[in-house]
Write a protein that holds these residues in place. Structure first.
Motif, short mmCIF file in Angstrom:
data_model
loop_
_atom_site.label_atom_id
_atom_site.label_comp_id
_atom_site.label_asym_id
_atom_site.label_seq_id
_atom_site.Cartn_x
_atom_site.Cartn_y
_atom_site.Cartn_z
N VAL A 83 0.85 -1.20 0.00
CA VAL A 83 0.00 0.00 0.00
C VAL A 83 0.88 1.25 0.00
O VAL A 83 2.01 1.21 0.50
CB VAL A 83 -0.95 0.01 1.22
CG1 VAL A 83 -1.93 -1.12 1.14
CG2 VAL A 83 -0.17 -0.06 2.52
N PRO A 84 0.41 2.35 -0.56
CA PRO A 84 1.25 3.56 -0.61
C PRO A 84 1.54 4.11 0.78
O PRO A 84 0.62 4.30 1.58
CB PRO A 84 0.39 4.54 -1.43
CG PRO A 84 -0.60 3.69 -2.15
CD PRO A 84 -0.87 2.53 -1.25
N LEU A 85 2.83 4.37 1.03
CA LEU A 85 3.23 5.05 2.26
C LEU A 85 3.47 6.53 1.95
O LEU A 85 2.95 7.41 2.62
CB LEU A 85 4.50 4.42 2.83
CG LEU A 85 5.11 5.12 4.05
CD1 LEU A 85 4.16 5.04 5.24
CD2 LEU A 85 6.46 4.53 4.39
N LEU A 86 4.26 6.78 0.91
CA LEU A 86 4.46 8.14 0.40
C LEU A 86 3.92 8.19 -1.00
O LEU A 86 4.36 7.43 -1.87
CB LEU A 86 5.94 8.52 0.42
CG LEU A 86 6.61 8.61 1.80
CD1 LEU A 86 8.09 8.96 1.64
CD2 LEU A 86 5.93 9.64 2.68
N LEU A 87 2.94 9.06 -1.22
CA LEU A 87 2.29 9.16 -2.53
C LEU A 87 2.83 10.37 -3.28
O LEU A 87 2.72 11.50 -2.79
CB LEU A 87 0.77 9.29 -2.34
CG LEU A 87 -0.06 9.30 -3.62
CD1 LEU A 87 -0.10 7.91 -4.25
CD2 LEU A 87 -1.51 9.75 -3.32
N PRO A 88 3.45 10.16 -4.46
CA PRO A 88 4.06 11.30 -5.16
C PRO A 88 3.08 11.97 -6.13
O PRO A 88 2.15 11.35 -6.62
CB PRO A 88 5.18 10.62 -5.96
CG PRO A 88 4.61 9.28 -6.30
CD PRO A 88 3.70 8.89 -5.15
N ASN A 89 3.33 13.25 -6.38
CA ASN A 89 2.69 13.96 -7.49
C ASN A 89 3.82 14.38 -8.41
O ASN A 89 4.60 15.28 -8.10
CB ASN A 89 1.93 15.17 -6.97
CG ASN A 89 1.19 15.90 -8.08
OD1 ASN A 89 1.71 16.07 -9.19
ND2 ASN A 89 -0.03 16.33 -7.79
N CYS A 90 3.95 13.70 -9.56
CA CYS A 90 5.12 13.88 -10.39
C CYS A 90 5.17 15.27 -11.04
O CYS A 90 6.21 15.71 -11.49
CB CYS A 90 5.19 12.79 -11.46
SG CYS A 90 3.82 12.83 -12.61
N ASP A 91 4.02 15.95 -11.09
CA ASP A 91 4.01 17.28 -11.69
C ASP A 91 4.45 18.35 -10.69
O ASP A 91 5.13 19.30 -11.04
CB ASP A 91 2.61 17.61 -12.22
CG ASP A 91 2.29 16.82 -13.49
OD1 ASP A 91 3.20 16.14 -14.00
OD2 ASP A 91 1.14 16.88 -13.96
N THR A 92 4.04 18.18 -9.41
CA THR A 92 4.39 19.19 -8.41
C THR A 92 5.62 18.80 -7.60
O THR A 92 6.13 19.60 -6.82
CB THR A 92 3.22 19.39 -7.43
OG1 THR A 92 3.01 18.17 -6.73
CG2 THR A 92 1.95 19.79 -8.15
N LYS A 93 6.08 17.52 -7.78
CA LYS A 93 7.22 16.99 -7.03
C LYS A 93 6.97 16.93 -5.53
O LYS A 93 7.88 16.85 -4.73
CB LYS A 93 8.51 17.81 -7.29
CG LYS A 93 8.87 17.97 -8.76
CD LYS A 93 9.04 16.64 -9.45
CE LYS A 93 9.38 16.81 -10.93
NZ LYS A 93 9.37 15.53 -11.65
N GLN A 94 5.71 17.03 -5.15
CA GLN A 94 5.33 16.99 -3.74
C GLN A 94 4.82 15.58 -3.42
O GLN A 94 4.14 14.96 -4.25
CB GLN A 94 4.23 18.01 -3.45
CG GLN A 94 3.74 18.02 -2.02
CD GLN A 94 4.81 18.48 -1.05
OE1 GLN A 94 5.44 19.52 -1.26
NE2 GLN A 94 5.06 17.70 -0.02
N CYS A 95 5.17 15.05 -2.25
CA CYS A 95 4.62 13.74 -1.88
C CYS A 95 3.87 13.85 -0.55
O CYS A 95 4.06 14.82 0.21
CB CYS A 95 5.70 12.67 -1.84
SG CYS A 95 6.99 12.95 -0.63
N THR A 96 3.04 12.84 -0.29
CA THR A 96 2.14 12.87 0.87
C THR A 96 2.28 11.58 1.66
O THR A 96 2.29 10.49 1.08
CB THR A 96 0.67 13.01 0.41
OG1 THR A 96 0.57 14.15 -0.45
CG2 THR A 96 -0.27 13.16 1.59
N LEU A 97 2.40 11.70 2.99
CA LEU A 97 2.40 10.54 3.87
C LEU A 97 0.96 10.06 4.04
O LEU A 97 0.10 10.80 4.50
CB LEU A 97 3.00 10.90 5.23
CG LEU A 97 2.99 9.78 6.29
CD1 LEU A 97 3.86 8.61 5.87
CD2 LEU A 97 3.43 10.32 7.65
N MET A 98 0.68 8.81 3.67
CA MET A 98 -0.70 8.29 3.63
C MET A 98 -1.08 7.68 4.99
O MET A 98 -1.45 6.52 5.09
CB MET A 98 -0.84 7.26 2.51
CG MET A 98 -0.42 7.77 1.15
SD MET A 98 -1.34 9.24 0.66
CE MET A 98 -2.92 8.54 0.31
#
Length: 1818
Positions: free
Chosen positions: A399-414
């Motif tokens: 399951v995703p732990l850190l989810l990336p946004n490849c356009d903004t280069k920002q990731c999220t802790l899930m």
């Protein structure tokens, strides 16, 4: 995105995405405001309204705050041509309106409302919802130079389609009116982009659907051909909803770019600006509109075509939904998603050319599963993310732990996404004790081992990880790797994704890979590109394993990190880029030992390499102190500026609110007592009292009604006790929190659920440990029992808070309506209804108390109905089975829902949950929502200790089976004893439903843990055994329910042994905790789901709306609470359906009767005119005419009987919910046949009587005719003699001559004296014949007294040998009352006959005797002595009156008297003829006055009766028997007159007839003569037509002229022969002149009669009618005339020939004059209560032996006495007896009853309300 347009000012248009990148029109018009009024209480209109967002189904509006927004609310009314809605919200808050139709213009009208109710002027604006993009496009043919495509026309009016085809540097755009297009002159071997858009009717253009196809290469280049055809086959999707005008299609070429790792990226269109990777992929997946408007659970769980079809994904936009569909059903194949290749379905593209071997088998357009997963997580709201993570964890997916946004280069802790994952495992330390650890994985402090890649790596990191985590017995692909399906497709957006999984041991050394739990993280992509993620892992992991091929000796990335984690280097020495020196340098810099380096040597195979890696991993986490839960990782994330999904304000506020409540919990039991007091013992006591009120098990020797009154008062005290509690702090916070806006409320409830689960889990763990400890010593029985009870009570979930909320609400309803405490809680049901729409379950049955809080559930469902109307139809699916057999899991897997399945949280009671049916399949189901009901397990060990556990199971099963359209039954073939118990419960439930609902329920048996592929065939024997057992259970249940006609299971329900069984393998594929869900389980459940949905589609016609479901539920539960279910069932839906059927049948019945009345009138007219000038028949024998009429009658009756039965058949075919009254169908069919028989007997009797009377008159008529002819001849001779005298004779001389002639002639005539019949002799003969079957004693009794002596004195009967019983009044008095009623009815019959002034006929006495026999039938207490004396009395009185009627008739018809009466007329005519006076006018007047006028009046009187009846039947109170009873009783209540009550009770028939008469008089008191005028005009028209016909016939003389007129009127009017004969005598009038005069006279006659009709009051009219409306209405509405054997309430069954009698409202027996013999006090018992008690009654039929009321049907099988369903239904009669207790006692010569205290509190309003409940009046 839609633009925002202020309601006051137009803003600039934003960009839209269409063929030219912007929409030509704004999406909403400028709002219109009207200036505010200057009043002081002026409410400012909402200004500056902005459209924040407009999507396909939603519009978001923004409102600027006012100076005092807090005091205002906003009301939004919105509408389009086909849809409208309304919403009320707080001011100044953004408003989201959903459920809209795509591509449609909506008009919004917004009004601001102040707290005092004042409203502002409305602000309006128009908004277009965004059209759905077209999605079903197919590329048909591809050649080297052309492409052909077509698409399905979308809904709406299509004006044109715009089709564009682009390649590199080229673009062609076409417009077409058809749905297909071919592009020619294309380049060979080129990739072309296709874009398809639909233009709306308003000119807007939808977003395009984009795909690509390759033209075939020229002959020299033979590649990519299959790819084109594959792509062309994948372009299938559904048309958009909404008002669609046209579709645009675009085709463009793209070129690829080389990535550093050698893979190719997705080509881009050179002519278009470069798109971002994420945006591009989301558009391709059809998820772009979910970037802002996140995907919600309600959308995800909807049932649509994709849910129930097996079509594989045809294009990329199908892939996310395909993945979600599989994932929601926990299918481990969910990640195997790719579009269906063309060659699998398109055989034309197959070639056997070996050159194709050179073609690449990899499709560059397949998507990597990780990209789809990443895209879905990015486009979903927190609840969908949480559900996806939970289901992925169950499938053992990472399951995703850190989810990336490849356009903004920002990731999220899930963190939030993983918060709902709960894991159970057993570390080695607990293996001996068999203990286990269960906790939420985000709080588990486990060592984490991370795996990353630096640069290129020839080793498949993810594949090695899968092997690392898998045991030799159980391999599973936890991580996606390159050797998986589509795993080799280039990742477009998922690089930078950190996935996570866990290895959890089961405690078995031989099976566990690691002996302790460990978390494993895997970073996708090169750490050089994702330093933030790498830094995060370095600070949170115990060890980081870095995979590489080549290391840079400097490697600053590794050396510069602040490592908490050990670093391990994993390299492949076989790689050409591998350099050992660089590895050593880096190791030195990092101070790594040799044990921290693992190299894949050539001689080491994969298995040994994984073994070495596993050892290093094991050493790394076993020796580490770095253990960090995911929750703790949030601090690291914040430091690295990584977003956390829980940081949203809604989530944090909700957490704070939930924590504030749950933080107070120390001791669960004490907390529940303190904070949730209303659902504790008070609620259990209320439940006990409610059931006792209906079951009366403990009434003993107490008076039932007093006992019930005491129970009611006790209930009131408990409610008062509930109200005395202030709303607890916890409940105050809870209610406040769920009142918050949508997302915050959902977060709050999820936080509450998780917090409470955590608390319960800890408590349960401690108790289990204590339990195990105590069980070691068998002497601790009491302590073990105590802990066992604590285990049962330690569950605490959100359902307890909602349960408390329900009790708070229900308790408040016992307060006065104006009480502020009650008013401030009125919003609670709506809150709960809104939560149901959000997907939260509603507790239907409280399993702890085994009760339904009916008012609470009813009001919640009513609010739900208000929220969704008119889309409010539902179908219901329920699961039943043994506890802990996976029922909730089955439902969760099948429908993707979230019923609680956590450890120690077995479902208690029943919960219902809503799933929306999508518009695309709504017509298949004919419903809007599916309701899923999850139930408590039957045969619960926890409840088995209780005495009433079987009863509890029976109640629950009966309820949910009754509510369901289909019931899923979990059975186990292994445990036959348990299965028999379950089947018995279930069969009882099905049998009850078959009996009360009159439709066969549907069921599906589910056999779990059966995995063999041949299970279906192998289990054929088992299925036969199951059916055999079901048949045995059915027979046993039928015997218990006294319904032994049911002998097989299929008699009571729809079930096929072949299709009604599903075999489902075990849930886990291997041994938990590391076992994924078995793919076979998911597939089998999916097949079950499809089967259930197919069955539900067939149920669509019977889908109830929510309110009907609510009514059905209330009635079912009330009946369930009774012991004798079938006989106690009452339901308002059934009652409504029965009322509708009765109303319709009564209309058909009246049409039949009215037609027969009309026919009989005509037939009697023909008989009366037989052998007269008006006779048309040309028949000389009366017997022949009678036979002809009887044959006509039979034909007419047969036609109407067929018509009635046909109407009934049609009604049951076309009417909704007729299955509810299917059981009454035969009763009504029998009634139709019975009515035909009754009519045949009645009509035949009337024809026979009319014929007999006419036959007697014919002799008289002939004699009179002869006499008249002789006199006429003598008068003519006299005229001739007088004229010969040639002397003018004076009047005196003419009189003298006439008298002389008259005297001489009359002396010559022979007047035979008419014989007077002895009516007494005839009646006596008929009476003796009637009693001849009663035996010799009856004959002896008849002989003792002459009939002439009978009937002179009032009837008085004194019984001999009858005993006075306790609890009964004197039988003699009852019998006397029966006699009085029968005498009155017979007297009325005789009076009507006498008023007709016709001759006597023997049929009259036969009718009287039949009436007596009918009324004496089944009357208790009557014997042969009574019957004989009563018949003698009635017949003696009737014979006396008939004798006088007969003598009066003979006197009136005596020829001598009749002749002398006409003497003056003869004299006048004699003088007229002698003096040659013109007789035309005089004769016309005479014919009109003496012949026509009486005949016309008689015709009107014969016709008026049916008209009055028909008019009265149009009124509600005369439509059905139940409406009639309701109206009569309501009038009595409003008049409040004791005398009238006594009259109603003691003289029911007379009283009701008088009531009917008053209603008729009241209705016609306005002097209306509408019906008289109609019939009068009809007669005038007939007379005028007859005159015209006679004139046209040119008759020879006036007599023949009149004969023609009479003959023409012969079918309609009965003209007096005496009057006609007198008119014909000496008639010398001119024919033409007479005809003219007659026409004028008829006109004057009509006017005279109209005036007469107007002046005559309705009472006088009623006395002259041939059909008595009062009697006919009474006979129709009184029904069969049967009365309740206990309280004498009249039967209300609608069909005349019904097989069961019933009454809606039973009375206290004291009102039937019953009293207790020992005290003389009136009885207060009500039979609807007695039948549920253990009390017995005494009856003569049983030789006065006690017989239980419960088994009353053994003595009275035809009566169905339903218990007082509402417990207030009999309040009407309780109120009456309580108010007039002393007066009734005086009237009945008894002592006043002991009135229960609760009765004295009943108000007139409550009494009226009880009438409505009893008679189901809305």
């Amino acid at each position: 995105m839609a633009e925002s347009v202020s309601a006051m000012d137009s803003s600039d248009e934003e960009e839209y995405y269409d063929v030219s990148d912007s929409f030509p029109d704004p999406c909403c018009e400028e709002g219109k405001n009207t200036p505010a009024a200057p009043e002081s209480d002026h409410v400012p209109p909402p200004g500056g309204v902005t459209v924040l967002n407009s999507d396909q189904e939603t519009v978001s509006l923004g409102f600027p705050p006012t100076e005092n927004s807090a005091g205002f609310r906003l009301q939004l009314d919105y509408s389009c041509e086909t849809h409208r809605g309304c919403l009320t919200v707080d001011d100044s808050s953004p408003v989201k309106v959903d459920g809209l139709i795509p591509g449609t213009e909506y008009t919004f009208s917004i009004t601001r409302i102040a707290d005092n109710g004042n409203q502002s002027k409305a602000t309006s604006l128009s908004v277009f919802t965004e059209p759905s993009p077209p999605v079903q496009i197919t590329v048909d043919q591809v050649s080297s130079e052309s492409l052909s495509l077509h698409w399905d026309p979308p809904a709406g009016e299509v004006e044109s389609y715009i089709v564009t085809c682009c390649s590199e540097g080229d673009s062609v755009q076409e417009t077409t009116d058809t749905n297909k297009m071919t592009f020619s002159n294309l380049k060979p071997g080129e990739c072309y982009f296709l874009e398809v858009s639909t233009k709306l009717r308003n000119g807007r253009i939808s977003r395009p659907t984009v795909t690509s196809a390759n033209t075939k290469p020229s002959t020299s280049v033979q590649n990519k051909v299959d790819q084109v055809s594959r792509e062309s086959e994948s372009l299938h999707s559904d048309p958009p909803a909404g008002e669609v005008e046209s579709n645009n299609a675009t085709c463009g070429s793209e070129t690829g770019q080389e990535k550093p790792d050698g893979t190719s990226s997705k080509p881009t269109v050179p002519s278009a600006p470069k798109e971002k990777h994420l945006e591009s992929l989301l558009e391709e997946l059809g998820l772009d509109h979910h970037v802002e408007e996140k995907l919600s659970l309600s959308t995800l769980l909807r049932i649509d075509k994709k849910t129930i079809t097996d079509e594989p994904p045809m294009c990329n936009s199908d892939l996310p939904w395909y993945f979600l569909k599989k994932l929601m059903m926990v299918n481990v194949t969910a990640r195997n998603v790719k579009c269906k290749p063309a060659h699998e379905s398109n055989c034309e593209d197959h070639t056997d050319d070996l050159d194709d071997l050179e073609e690449s088998t990899h499709s560059g357009d397949t998507l990597n599963p990780l990209d789809i997963i990443t895209a879905l997580f990015l486009c979903s709201d927190g609840f969908v993310q949480q559900e996806m993570a939970l289901k992925m964890s169950m499938c053992q997916f990472s399951v995703p732990l850190l989810l990336p946004n490849c356009d903004t280069k920002q990731c999220t802790l899930m963190l939030w996404a993983m918060r709902d994952i709960v894991k159970k495992y057993r570390p080695q330390s607990l293996s001996e004790s068999k203990g286990f650890i269960e906790e939420r994985i985000v709080v588990s402090e486990l060592p984490m081992i991370s795996f990353v890649r630096l640069g290129e790596c020839s080793l498949s990191k993810s594949k090695i990880l899968n092997e690392l985590l898998s045991s030799s017995q159980q391999y599973h692909d936890t991580f996606v790797h390159r050797n998986m399906e589509c795993g080799d497709s280039p990742r477009r957006i998922s690089n930078g994704l950190v996935e996570m999984t866990w290895y959890l041991p089961c405690g078995n050394k031989n099976m566990d890979v690691f002996s302790e739990p460990v978390a494993v993280a895997n970073l996708r992509g090169d750490i050089a590109s994702f330093e933030t993620q790498f830094a995060f892992l370095c600070q949170t992991s115990a060890a980081v394993f870095v995979f590489f091929d080549a290391l840079d000796s400097e490697c600053e990335l590794l050396t510069n990190q602040n490592h908490k984690a050990q670093i391990f280097l994993v390299g492949n020495r076989q790689s050409k880029d591998f350099k050992l020196d660089a590895v050593k340098k880096v190791a030195t810099k990092l101070s790594l030992k040799k044990s921290n380096i693992l190299l894949k040597e050539k001689h080491i195979n994969d298995a040994n390499f994984v073994k070495d890696l596993r050892e290093k991993v094991s050493n790394a986490f076993e020796n580490t102190k770095v253990k960090m839960g995911i929750e703790k990782m949030a601090d690291v994330a914040h430091a690295l500026e990584i977003w956390i999904d829980e940081d949203s304000p809604e989530c944090q506020t909700a957490k704070k609110n939930a924590d504030a409540i749950t933080a107070e919990i120390q001791d669960l039991l004490k907390y529940k007592e303190a904070q949730l007091p209303l659902q504790g013992q008070i609620w259990k006591d209320l439940t006990r009292l409610e059931k006792e009120e209906l079951r009366l098990r403990k009434v003993g020797s107490k008076n039932i009604e007093k006992y019930k009154s005491d129970l009611q008062l006790e209930k009131n005290k408990l409610r008062e006790k509930q109200n005395s509690h202030d709303i607890s702090k916890a409940m105050t916070c809870f209610i406040k929190a769920i009142s918050s806006p949508g997302m915050e409320r959902c977060y709050f409830l999820n936080w509450m659920r998780m917090n409470l689960d955590n608390v319960s889990r800890e408590k349960l763990f401690d108790l289990r440990e204590q339990y195990k400890e105590k069980c070691k010593n068998p002497e601790n029985k009491e302590e073990i029992k105590k802990i066992d009870q604590q285990l049962s009570n330690s569950s605490l979930g959100t359902e307890h808070f909602f349960r408390e909320m329900g009790q708070i609400y229900e308790a408040s309803l016992s307060l006065p309506e104006t009480d502020p405490a009650r008013q401030q809680l009125q919003h609670l049901p709506k809150l709960c209804a809104e939560l149901m729409l959000d997907g939260f379950p509603l507790e239907l049955v409280d399993g702890k108390a085994s009760n339904i809080p009916l008012r609470w559930v009813t009001d919640v469902l009513s609010q739900l109905n208000a929220l969704v109307s008119p889309k409010n139809k539902i179908l219901v699916v329920t699961v039943l089975g043994v506890q802990s057999t996976g029922k909730s899991t089955l439902l969760n897997t099948m429908f993707g829902v979230q019923f609680a399945v956590s450890s120690g949280r077995c479902t208690r009671g029943a919960f219902m949950l809503l799933i929306k049916i999508n518009e695309d399949v709504r017509k298949d189901f004919n419903c809007d929502f599916m309701v899923i009901i999850d139930t408590e397990g039957l045969k619960s060990p926890e409840l088995a200790q209780l005495d009433n556990s079987h009863e509890h199971d029976n109640e629950l099963a009966t309820l949910v089976v009754g509510l369901s359209d289909i019931t899923i039954i979990n059975v186990s073939m292994e445990n036959s004893t348990e299965m028999k118990d379950i089947l018995q419960i279930v069969v009882h439930a099905f049998l009850r439903m078959k009996e009360v609902a009159k439709k066969k329920p549907k069921c599906q048996f589910v056999h779990q843990n059966v995995s063999d592929v041949s299970a279906h065939d192998k289990n054929m024997r088992d299925r036969k055994l199951l059916l055999q057992q079901l048949n045995e259970m059915t027979q046993a249940a039928a015997k218990m329910e006294k319904k032994e006609e049911y002998s097989s299971f299929t008699d009571v329900m729809e079930y096929s042994p072949d299709t009604g069984n599903s075999y489902i393998p075990g849930l886990w594929n291997g041994n938990p905790p590391m076992a994924p869900v078995n793919a076979g389980y998911s597939e089998a459940v999916y097949e079950l789901k499809k089967n259930i949905i197919t069955i539900l589609e067939s149920c669509g016609s019977s889908a109830n709306n929510i309110l009907q479901f609510t009514e059905w539920m209330k009635s079912l539960w009330t009946a369930v609470k009774q012991e004798n279910f079938i006989f106690s069932f009452r339901n308002s839906l059934v009652a409504d359906a029965y009322m509708r059927l009765c109303t319709e049948f009564n209309k058909w019945e009246w049409d039949f009767k009215k037609e027969m009345y009309s026919w009989v009138t005509q037939a009697e007219t023909r008989i009366s005119n037989f052998s007269t000038p008006a006779d048309k028949s040309n028949i000389s024998d009366m017997r022949e005419l009678l036979m002809l009429l009887k044959n006509e009658m039979l034909t007419e009756l047969c036609e109407w009987e067929t018509k009635l039965l046909g109407n009934l058949e049609q009604y049951f075919k076309q009417t909704l919910h007729v299955y509810l009254v299917e059981g009454y169908r035969q009763d009504f069919a029998n009634s139709a046949k019975s009515l035909r028989q009754e009519m045949e007997i009645s009509v035949q009797s009337k024809l026979t009587a009319a014929a007999a009377i006419r036959k007697g008159m014919m002799k008289l008529d002939k004699l009179k005719e002869e006499h008249t002819k002789k006199l006429e001849d003598r008068v003519c001779a006299l005229i001739e003699e007088c004229r010969k005298e040639k002397v003018q004779m004076t009047e005196k001389e003419l009189d003298k001559e006439f008298d002389k002639m008259w005297t001489e002639t009359v002396k010559e005539l022979s007047f035979t004296k008419m014989k007077v019949e002895d009516i007494f002799t005839s009646v006596s003969h008929h009476l003796r014949t009637n009693l001849s079957t009663k035996g010799g004693h009856a004959s002896d009794l008849l002989s003792k007294k002459s009939l002439r002596e009978c009937g002179q004195d009032p009837f008085k009967y004194t019984a001999q040998g009858l005993v006075w019983l306790k609890g009964l009044f004197s039988p003699t008095k009852a019998v006397q009352q029966i006699a009085v009623g029968i005498i009155k009815v017979c007297s009325q019959f005789v009076t009507v006959k006498v008023q007709r002034k016709s001759n006597y006929d023997d049929t009259y006495i036969d009718e009287i005797l039949n009436m007596i026999d009918e009324r004496l039938q089944d009357k208790v207490g009557t014997d042969i002595t009574f019957e004989v004396s009563l018949k003698q009395h009635i017949c003696g009185d009737a014979a006396r009156m008939f004798q006088k009627m007969h003598e009066d008739f003979l006197h009136e018809k005596d020829p001598y008297i009749c002749l002398n009466e006409n003497k003056e007329k003869f004299l006048a005519d004699f003088k007229d003829v002698f003096h040659h006076v013109d007789q035309c006018q005089k004769k016309a007047e005479e014919f009109t006055d003496r012949c026509l006028k009486p005949a016309v009046e008689d015709f009107v009187n014969r016709s008026l009766g049916p008209d009055i009846i028909g008019e009265m039947k149009t009124r509600e109170e005369f439509s059905t028997r139940m409406s009639f009873q309701y109206s009569v009783l309501l009038d009595l209540l409003s008049e409040d007159d004791f005398i009238k009550y006594v009259s109603f009770i003691c003289s029911y028939e007379n009283d009701v007839k008088e009531w009917i008469l008053n209603k008729i008089v009241q209705h016609f008191s306005d002097g209306s003569t509408m019906f008289e005028d109609q019939h009068l005009q009809s007669c005038v028209n007939s007379i005028n037509n007859a005159i015209q016909k006679a004139k046209a016939g040119k008759s020879g003389n006036l007599k023949s002229f009149v004969v023609v007129v009479c003959k023409e009127l012969g079918d309609k009017l009965v003209i007096s022969q005496d009057a006609l004969g007198a008119f014909m005598t000496l008639n010398k009038a001119d024919q033409e002149q007479f005809a003219r005069s007659l026409t004028e006279c008829v006109k004057e006659m009509a006017q005279t009669l109209r005036e007469k009709f107007k002046k005559t009051n309705i009472q006088t009219k009623l006395q002259s009618l041939h059909v008595n409306p009062q009697d006919e209405l009474f006979n129709t509405l009184i029904g069969c005339g049967e009365q309740c054997p206990f309280c004498k309430a009249p039967c209300e069954a609608g069909a005349t020939a019904h097989t069961e009698h019933f009454a809606s409202l039973h009375r206290p027996e004291g009102l039937g004059t019953y009293r207790w013999s020992n005290t003389e006090k009136l009885c207060i018992d009500i039979c609807s209560s007695l039948i549920n008690s253990d009390i017995s009654f005494l009856r003569k039929e049983r030789k006065y032996q006690p017989h239980p009321f419960k088994r009353y049907r053994e003595i009275y099988p035809d009566w169905k006495i339903s218990p007082d369903a509402s417990l207030q239904a009999s309040d009407y009669w309780k109120y009456v007896l309580a108010k007039f207790n002393k007066k009734f006692a005086a009237a009945f010569k008894a002592k006043p009853a002991d009135i229960p205290a609760a009765w004295k509190l009943i108000t007139p309003e409550q009494a009226e309300a009880s009438l409505k409940v009893s008679f189901h009046i809305k």
